[in-house]
Design a protein around this motif. Sequence first.
Motif, short mmCIF file in Angstrom:
data_model
loop_
_atom_site.label_atom_id
_atom_site.label_comp_id
_atom_site.label_asym_id
_atom_site.label_seq_id
_atom_site.Cartn_x
_atom_site.Cartn_y
_atom_site.Cartn_z
N ARG A 1 0.82 -1.21 0.00
CA ARG A 1 0.00 0.00 0.00
C ARG A 1 0.86 1.27 0.00
N ASP B 1 -3.54 -3.08 8.41
CA ASP B 1 -4.90 -2.64 8.07
C ASP B 1 -5.16 -1.25 8.63
N ASP C 1 -5.25 2.87 6.60
CA ASP C 1 -6.38 3.81 6.51
C ASP C 1 -5.91 5.21 6.91
MN MN Z 1 -8.75 -1.90 5.85
#
Ligand code: MN
Length: 353
Positions: free
Chosen positions: A104, A246, A250
């Motif tokens: 990411r 995770d 964000d």
């Molecule tokens: Mn997520």
Amino acid sequence: MKTYNIAVMPGDGTGPEVILEGIKVIESVAARRNFKMEWTNFDFGGERYKKTGEILPDSAIDELGKFDAIYLGAIGHPEVKPGILEKGILLKLRFALDQYINLRPVKLYPGVETPLKDKGPDEIDFVVVRENTEGLYCGAGGFLKKGTPDEVAIQESINSRKGVERCLRFAYKYCRDRNKNKQLTLCGKTNVLTYAFDLWERTFNELAPEYPDISTNYAHVDATCMWMVKNPEWFDVIVTDNMFGDIITDLGAMIQGGMGVAAGGNINPEGVSMFEPIGGSAPKYTGQNVINPMAAICAGQMMIEMLGEKEAAQDVEKAVVEVISKEMKSLSAGRMGMSTTEVGDRVAAHVAG
Ligand code: MN
Ligand code: IPM
């Protein structure tokens, strides 16, 4: 001519709309750079589940595993209980196809507003390597005496030496290839999770001598959140476990300008990888032609880069930067100053040259 076979899973909500724009852009760059894309559609998601009760059969996993890559829109339907589709489609695919890396990038493009004061594109440019098949996501645990006053719920974090090591090795190599500050940060919680992150930290330090050009450091996950806001320029590549990855991505998406631009890749370096905008299905915007397709376009860019079309990927990134910095009013749904399809048209036009 080189042809890539891609499984497309547009999914739920605005997923299909943004995926169409991604395909439009990739088709445009394929024409320019002389390769061919073969798209095969799969309609797994909330609608199909509601109609047929089918989530994702094993036969579909076998079939999806034969493609060069998977291009995913979004999973999540307001009329389906949370967890069913996420676990039954997204997590199932990540696990079954052993996509052990979730990559990411957190990159602020010029002209994009960030909520961080006094920070710009020079300060916000790092990549999170999230472990994607272990940790708290394994589904290990259970209930005791469920529904009684004595109920116990256990959710275990699984961390295997093999799983941790392959993730760390990927991060070291990725950091080397990225060639920015050559600095890899392990994000963990060694002061409390003294088993799981002991294994992570030991393995991290054991591998370090094999990558002498990479400098290493460590930050607890809470401190990582703090630094991401206060001094994001300190980061180059961050490697972390599934749950922490995770959460911090964000936060990462927010500092890079929002879910409208955040893309990710579920990577199996030896197998089939899956690329997705990470923002979810945004059901309230479905069918209005107002959602921002940039994250899906950037996921498409990551996909063709992984397939080996490096120049084409650069073309797409350049076009994305052009459109974001000079043509769009905002990255938020409904405030872009253009429609979903127009964003795709503009990026495709720049890509075509
Ligand atoms: Mn997520
Ligand atoms: C993500 C999502 C998923 C995750 C959900 C939908 C299961 O939040 O890709 O970050 O937790 O991994």
